[in-house]
Design a protein around this motif. Structure first.
Motif, PDB file in Angstrom:
ATOM      1  N   LEU A 176      -4.704  10.700   6.904  1.00 43.93           N
ATOM      2  CA  LEU A 176      -3.859   9.621   6.364  1.00 43.93           C
ATOM      3  C   LEU A 176      -4.792   8.590   5.775  1.00 43.93           C
ATOM      4  CD1 LEU A 176      -1.081   8.497   8.879  1.00 43.93           C
ATOM      5  CD2 LEU A 176      -0.769   9.354   6.536  1.00 43.93           C
ATOM      6  N   VAL A 177      -4.634   8.249   4.529  1.00 39.66           N
ATOM      7  CA  VAL A 177      -5.540   7.257   3.949  1.00 39.66           C
ATOM      8  C   VAL A 177      -4.730   6.151   3.270  1.00 39.66           C
ATOM      9  CG1 VAL A 177      -7.345   8.977   3.582  1.00 39.66           C
ATOM     10  CG2 VAL A 177      -5.776   8.420   1.718  1.00 39.66           C
ATOM     11  N   PRO A 178      -5.326   4.972   3.258  1.00 40.36           N
ATOM     12  CA  PRO A 178      -4.672   3.867   2.576  1.00 40.36           C
ATOM     13  C   PRO A 178      -4.654   4.098   1.074  1.00 40.36           C
ATOM     14  CG  PRO A 178      -6.835   3.211   3.371  1.00 40.36           C
ATOM     15  CD  PRO A 178      -6.595   4.598   3.889  1.00 40.36           C
ATOM     16  N   ASP A 179      -3.657   3.587   0.442  1.00 45.86           N
ATOM     17  CA  ASP A 179      -3.473   3.879  -0.969  1.00 45.86           C
ATOM     18  C   ASP A 179      -2.634   2.761  -1.557  1.00 45.86           C
ATOM     19  OD1 ASP A 179      -3.640   5.335  -3.285  1.00 45.86           O
ATOM     20  OD2 ASP A 179      -2.164   6.863  -2.684  1.00 45.86           O
ATOM     21  N   GLU A 180      -2.530   2.770  -2.861  1.00 48.48           N
ATOM     22  CA  GLU A 180      -1.688   1.766  -3.492  1.00 48.48           C
ATOM     23  C   GLU A 180      -0.693   2.447  -4.403  1.00 48.48           C
ATOM     24  OE1 GLU A 180      -3.899  -1.134  -5.637  1.00 48.48           O
ATOM     25  OE2 GLU A 180      -4.679  -2.048  -3.792  1.00 48.48           O
ATOM     26  N   VAL A 181       0.564   2.104  -4.263  1.00 53.92           N
ATOM     27  CA  VAL A 181       1.556   2.580  -5.213  1.00 53.92           C
ATOM     28  C   VAL A 181       2.233   1.349  -5.790  1.00 53.92           C
ATOM     29  CG1 VAL A 181       3.732   3.810  -5.504  1.00 53.92           C
ATOM     30  CG2 VAL A 181       1.931   4.787  -4.063  1.00 53.92           C
ATOM     31  N   ASP A 182       2.161   1.204  -7.091  1.00 53.34           N
ATOM     32  CA  ASP A 182       2.709   0.025  -7.761  1.00 53.34           C
ATOM     33  C   ASP A 182       2.218  -1.264  -7.100  1.00 53.34           C
ATOM     34  OD1 ASP A 182       4.082   1.797  -9.342  1.00 53.34           O
ATOM     35  OD2 ASP A 182       5.877   1.754  -8.060  1.00 53.34           O
ATOM     36  N   ALA A 183       0.907  -1.287  -6.847  1.00 56.01           N
ATOM     37  CA  ALA A 183       0.234  -2.460  -6.278  1.00 56.01           C
ATOM     38  C   ALA A 183       0.633  -2.753  -4.837  1.00 56.01           C
ATOM     39  CB  ALA A 183       0.450  -3.710  -7.137  1.00 56.01           C
ATOM     40  N   ALA A 184       1.509  -1.883  -4.241  1.00 55.61           N
ATOM     41  CA  ALA A 184       1.882  -2.106  -2.847  1.00 55.61           C
ATOM     42  C   ALA A 184       1.054  -1.172  -1.968  1.00 55.61           C
ATOM     43  CB  ALA A 184       3.364  -1.831  -2.652  1.00 55.61           C
ATOM     44  N   PRO A 185       0.553  -1.666  -0.824  1.00 57.95           N
ATOM     45  CA  PRO A 185      -0.237  -0.794   0.044  1.00 57.95           C
ATOM     46  C   PRO A 185       0.656   0.228   0.757  1.00 57.95           C
ATOM     47  CG  PRO A 185       0.029  -2.960   1.051  1.00 57.95           C
ATOM     48  CD  PRO A 185       0.679  -3.041  -0.296  1.00 57.95           C
ATOM     49  N   VAL A 186       0.229   1.486   0.759  1.00 58.72           N
ATOM     50  CA  VAL A 186       0.955   2.547   1.463  1.00 58.72           C
ATOM     51  C   VAL A 186      -0.055   3.457   2.119  1.00 58.72           C
ATOM     52  CG1 VAL A 186       2.979   2.588  -0.073  1.00 58.72           C
ATOM     53  CG2 VAL A 186       0.978   3.991  -0.603  1.00 58.72           C
ATOM     54  N   LEU A 187       0.424   4.381   2.922  1.00 54.97           N
ATOM     55  CA  LEU A 187      -0.453   5.413   3.471  1.00 54.97           C
ATOM     56  C   LEU A 187      -0.125   6.721   2.768  1.00 54.97           C
ATOM     57  CD1 LEU A 187      -0.315   4.529   7.247  1.00 54.97           C
ATOM     58  CD2 LEU A 187      -2.332   4.451   5.754  1.00 54.97           C
ATOM     59  N   THR A 188      -1.171   7.388   2.342  1.00 51.34           N
ATOM     60  CA  THR A 188      -0.961   8.653   1.645  1.00 51.34           C
ATOM     61  C   THR A 188      -1.602   9.774   2.452  1.00 51.34           C
ATOM     62  OG1 THR A 188      -0.786   7.665  -0.533  1.00 51.34           O
ATOM     63  CG2 THR A 188      -1.533   9.951  -0.455  1.00 51.34           C
ATOM     64  N   GLN A 189      -0.940  10.948   2.454  1.00 49.29           N
ATOM     65  CA  GLN A 189      -1.462  12.097   3.209  1.00 49.29           C
ATOM     66  C   GLN A 189      -2.376  12.920   2.301  1.00 49.29           C
ATOM     67  OE1 GLN A 189       1.316  14.270   5.579  1.00 49.29           O
ATOM     68  NE2 GLN A 189       2.800  12.595   5.630  1.00 49.29           N
ATOM     69  N   VAL A 190      -3.607  13.133   2.761  1.00 42.79           N
ATOM     70  CA  VAL A 190      -4.610  13.863   1.991  1.00 42.79           C
ATOM     71  C   VAL A 190      -4.929  15.163   2.721  1.00 42.79           C
ATOM     72  CG1 VAL A 190      -6.968  13.773   1.100  1.00 42.79           C
ATOM     73  CG2 VAL A 190      -5.582  11.707   1.137  1.00 42.79           C
TER      74      VAL A 190
END
Ligand SMILES: Cc1cc2nc3c(=O)[nH]c(=O)nc-3n(C[C@H](O)[C@H](O)[C@H](O)COP(=O)(O)OP(=O)(O)OC[C@H]3O[C@@H](n4cnc5c(N)ncnc54)[C@H](O)[C@@H]3O)c2cc1C
Ligand code: SF4
Ligand code: FES
Lengths: 139, 852
Positions: free
Chosen positions: A29-43
């Motif tokens: 699980l890594v931190p990420d940005e979607v539309d400038a909002a912080p989210v967690l993305t699964q890698v």
């Protein structure tokens, strides 16, 4: 393909190299940005036979499930080269692990709004630490 | 205009083809046809009659599309016999008294089995071998008799039919002896040398042979029925059943009585257009005496049917001559003869190759310059038959001797058949027609080519050649039909299995380095190698490199579902479960919030387990006495059973006990595809065992075992492999069947298509597992013994190994965080995965702490 804003890039240590079995994937699980909002993305992280580590999205664009790290790792001949690949455990689409390109859609379309190709993350292995270049979040 | 009326007397194979061809071609409906059939059923495949003993039912012998008989222009009158023809009035009279007026009449009455004059021929237990009723009666007689004594059978006649009948008696467990009047077996087709080789092969099957033996009397047994036969030289042989296969005679009585010309040895004389000397009467098939002879094969009959139809529709077709090539259909004995097998052509040369020890005798008859093939005899190894037969009358490339050497020897040059060469003589299909079907009509598999051209649909002997032609043609189209596993291995799965087994390899790296072409495998070859190694060098699915070969199902020992969660099935051998067990399972499902459903294989399936929950769930199940049910593997899945004789009022055997025993024996056996078994306690078949790869049905004497059934996309009923086995023999038979399948099937090939593909079909499988025709049974038995001894529960072994457990973390950097994308909604009192829309609402805004 990944486009990274240099300023926002952080090298995040996700695990030790020995945490990764060769020629299989694990999810992270890594931190990420979607539309400038912080989210967690699964890698999905893959350690090849020669200890190269490659990272692509864990989300399978064809089945809409987070499963790619559980696919079978192998190689496929493309232009006389053996390209490292993973096959989706759901419906067998094959992806190039280095570029994320879908090499074989297995006769299917990705779910609406998704590219058949996978996003990739740059990976470094430093002193046995596996690091991922992530956008935003943990900085 | 009203259609004219065609009356066909006789409802046999040739009549069927005639009606089929007529309805196919007479698109304007200028003819309506009535078929008068003495037998009480639709025309059936007489050529395949012997397969009735292999558990085929009468329906399996059906010919062509049954819809033919529903055609409004077609009337089939069953169970009524034509007894007179009034040619002046153009009326046929039937035994029932009904009359049928015709515009044109076709006699297709076939032949009857000839019984040589001898005393006692009318005793009970003397049979002929011509119709379904004949073979059904024979089977009934032998099985009834077998209950009281060992049945000894005698077959009068050592020709094609006699040997087939002997094979059938052997299959019924009656010890057959063939009595041949002539100097050697199959004297009409093969020469003395071939006959001698053939005798050795036949003896090897346990069939006795006496040549130059004429039977003069059949003597009764003191308990009734036949007891002995007496030969011309006074010898007496014990015989509980006698099958007369001494030849056939045309059923030309209608022709004779109505004054049509009849040949010197019988048969209604016809010209090359199949017309008799009455322009309103034709004769086709075995009853017709054409070009001076009656022909006892189906292929020329079919040609006559086509010629007649063409003529009825105003065409100009003529009968060009008959191909009398023949191949014996007796499992384990390969015999074929074709063309001028006796070298009767002046100046003909014979090229002979014989291996008396191996029982092989091959002869090619060549023209005087040794270049043109005239005919041949192949005994013991007729593999070249399909490709040589169409070459008759043509030049063979290279040295003819090369075609006779054993396979893998010098290597015969590849024959490129000319387009007009006939490939399927039964159905008169040329090489060109097959090429056309593949290239132009888009037939890209054997099934399509068969239904499109009819090639291979009768005796089947041409199938290897049809396959080869199809493959070559597909190759030209750029469609690969190579049996190569994938881009990494040029070997087929079966070849790779043998290679790995013989070389004793244990890891994927060894296998790919030794037998691979390049690279590190893929999702096709890796699981295939995993499956091969699982039975050649057993180890836990997650041991070392093995782990990299497994599909996710085998890797986590559960079944992947559409949302990325898994389902879990504990073993309930035979479908049996204790109340405590059920409660434990229920508690696990409740505590983990799993959706539960009963499967078709009599198990409880629990859905919605996350990867990180699997070990926790197993812990609970294992503690409650359960183990992995292998619902995820290409392996034995379930042995389903009915409640059997312990409870059921009808049961004759304890089906549950057998099912439990079998399931515990084969659990974990990795195979090319999933394997399912079923056991029913009596013939009512409540376990639906015949829908399984191996189905066992109790009889009052033991167990019948059926193989090759499955449900799914192409449902198949299992076919009878063996009858009335005791439990020990049954288990040994299933052991061998399963491992023979494991060794030789293609990847993802279920048992039904495998049986169709494997050498010799079901007969071949039977010969291997029951009679050890390949000499591998000891090896198979030993391999199964090892499997049984080495079995361990994969779940428990995983729970006992912290290294293996690491693979079940949800995230390597957040092992306890569940996959945030999974979401469930309630439905009918349980949960189901949320739809994409529902999920968008449910999982929005996840925030989690991450180790860094
Ligand atoms: C066991 C066995 C194996 C064989 N194997 C082969 C093989 O491998 N290859 C091969 O080429 N050939 C084989 N044959 C021969 C093949 O079956 C025949 O050549 C073929 O069936 C001939 O077809 P037909 O229609 O002329 O005759 P049949 O199929 O015999 O049909 C004639 C029908 O007419 C009916 N009939 C007769 N008289 C009357 C009447 N007066 N009124 C109404 N109905 C009547 C009969 O009851 C019969 O049903 C085999 C035959 C047998 C028995
Ligand atoms: S198959 Fe026979 S024994 Fe089994 S449940 Fe049905 S009736 Fe009873
Ligand atoms: S030759 Fe008999 S089916 Fe083709």
């Amino acid at each position: 393909m990944t486009t990274l804003d240099e300023r926002a890039t952080t090298w995040l240590t996700v695990c030790r190299l020995e945490d990764l079995p060769r020629e299989r994937g694990v999810a992270a699980l890594v931190p990420d940005e979607v539309d400038a909002a912080p989210v967690l993305t699964q890698v999905a992280l893959f350690r090849l036979l020669d200890d190269t580590v490659l990272a692509v999205q864990h989300h399978d664009p064809f089945s809409d499930a987070h499963v790619l790290a559980r696919g079978i790792v192998g190689t496929r001949r493309v232009d006389d080269q053996d390209v490292p690949t993973v096959a989706s455990p759901m419906h067998k689409q094959v992806f190039d692990l280095r570029t994320g390109t879908c090499l074989d859609p297995a006769g299917k379309q990705p779910v609406a709004g998704r590219s058949p190709d996978l996003r990739t993350w740059p990976v470094q292995v430093v002193d046995g630490d596996v690091r991922l270049a992530v956008a935003g979040g943990a900085a | 205009m009203d259609p004219r009326h065609l009356v066909v007397v006789g409802g046999g194979m040739v009549a069927q083809r005639l009606v089929e061809a007529l309805r196919d071609r007479d698109t304007d409906g200028t003819w309506r046809v009535t078929v008068l059939a003495e037998e009480p059923r639709r025309p059936y495949d007489r050529v395949a009659l012997t397969s009735f003993f292999a558990g085929r039912s009468p329906e399996d012998l059906a010919l062509g599309d049954p819809a033919l008989w529903d055609d409004p222009l077609v009337t089939l009158v069953r169970g009524d016999k034509a007894v007179a023809v009034d040619r002046a009035a153009r009326v046929v009279r039937a035994e029932s008294g009904r009359t049928f007026a015709y515009d044109h009449l076709v006699l297709a009455t076939g032949s009857y089995a000839w019984v040589p004059p001898m005393e006692g021929a009318d005793l009970d237990g003397v049979f002929v071998y011509r119709t379904l009723d004949d073979v059904a009666a024979l089977r009934g007689y032998v099985t009834t008799l077998a209950e009281e004594r060992t049945v000894r059978g005698v077959v009068l006649g050592g020709g094609l039919l006699g040997l087939e009948a002997a094979g059938a008696l052997d299959a019924l467990g009656a010890r057959p002896t063939v009595l041949q009047v002539d100097t050697h077996l199959m004297s009409a087709q093969v020469d003395l040398g071939g006959g001698e080789a053939l005798r050795r092969l036949v003896n090897r099957l346990g069939i006795g042979v006496r040549t130059q033996s004429m039977t003069t009397r059949v003597l009764p047994h003191r308990r009734g029925g036949v007891g002995r036969v007496e030969l011309a030289d006074g010898t007496k042989l014990d015989a509980d059943v006698v099958v007369v296969a001494a030849g056939v005679r045309p059923r030309d009585e209608l022709g004779r009585e109505s004054g049509l010309a009849v040949g010197p040895r019988g048969g209604v004389v016809v010209d090359d257009t199949c017309l008799t000397d009455d322009p309103h009467v034709s004769a086709v098939g075995e009853v017709a005496c054409i070009q001076g002879a009656c022909l006892g094969l189906v292929a020329p009959g079919y040609t006559m049917a086509e010629v007649t139809v063409d003529r009825l529709l105003g065409g100009a077709a003529v009968f060009g001559g008959a191909d009398t090539a023949t191949k014996l259909k007796l499992a384990g004995v390969d015999v074929a003869s074709f063309g001028d097998a006796f070298a009767r052509t002046p100046g003909a040369l014979e090229v002979v190759w014989a291996d008396p020890v191996g029982g092989v005798y091959k002869k090619l008859v060549m023209s005087d310059d040794a270049r043109t093939l005239l005919g041949g005899v192949l005994v013991g190894d007729a593999s070249a038959y399909a490709s040589l037969r169409p070459m008759v009358g043509r030049e063979l490339p290279g040295d003819p001797a090369a075609f006779l050497l054993p396979e893998g020897g010098a290597g015969a040059p590849d024959l490129e058949l000319p387009d007009d060469a006939s490939v399927c003589s039964c159905n008169n299909v040329s090489a060109g027609a097959i090429r056309h079907a593949v290239a132009e009509d888009g037939c890209h598999d054997l099934g399509a080519v068969k239904s499109c051209t009819r090639a291979g649909t009768s005796c089947g002997s041409c199938l290897p050649l049809v396959k080869k032609l199809m493959a070559t043609e597909l190759g030209k189209l750029g469609v690969t039909v190579s049996s190569a596993l994938c881009e990494h291995f040029t070997l087929s799965r079966a070849q790779l299995y043998d290679a790995v087994r013989v070389a004793g390899l244990r890891t994927f790296t060894e296998v790919v380095e030794r037998f691979g072409t390049h690279g590190r495998g893929c999702d096709i070859c890796r699981p295939a190698v995993a499956s091969i190694l699982a039975t050649t060098a057993p180890a836990h699915v997650l041991d070392g490199e093995r782990a990299t070969l497994q599909d996710t199902n085998d890797h986590v020992m559960a079944n992947l579902q559409k949302d990325g969660s898994y389902s879990v099935v504990p073993r309930m051998a035979g479908g049996e479960v204790t109340p405590e067990g059920l409660i434990a399972v229920g508690e696990v499902a409740r505590d983990f919030g799993l959706y539960t459903k009963i499967t078709g294989g009599q198990r409880v399936d629990m859905f919605g387990a996350r990867i990180d929950q699997l070990p926790l769930i197993w812990r609970r199940l294992v503690d409650a006495g359960f183990e992995s049910g292998h619902a995820y593997g290409k392996s034995l899945r379930t042995v389903k059973s009915c409640v059997g004789s312990t409870w059921c009022r009808f049961g004759v055997q304890d089906s549950v006990a057998l099912a439990v025993m079998l399931e515990l024996r084969y659990r974990g056996l990795r195979s090319p595809h999933k394997i399912k078994l079923g056991v029913s306690g009596c013939a009512r078949e409540c376990a639906e065992a015949r829908g399984k790869d191996v189905g066992i049905i109790a009889t009052d004497k033991g167990w019948n075992v059926y193989v090759g059934g499955n449900g799914g996309f192409t449902p198949r009923h299992a076919k009878l492999l063996a009858e009335d086995l005791d439990t020990e023999t049954l288990v040994r038979t299933i052991d061998r069947f399963l491992l023979y399948y494991v060794r030789t099937a293609d990847r993802l090939q279920r048992t039904a298509p495998w049986i169709e593909d494997v050498e010799g079909g079901l007969e071949g499988v039977r010969a291997v597992v029951m009679d050890d025709s390949l000499g591998i049974c000891e090896d198979l038995d030993e391999q199964m013994a090892r499997h049984v001894a080495d079995y361990e529960d994969e779940w428990r072994a995983t729970l006992d190994d912290p290294e293996k457990l690491k693979r079940f973390a949800s995230f390597v950097n957040a092992p306890d965080v569940p996959d945030p994308s999974l979401a469930y909604v309630p439905e009918r009192g349980q949960v189901r995965p949320a739809t994409a829309d529902e999920r968008a609402v449910l999982v929005a805004g996840t925030t989690l702490e991450v180790r860094s």
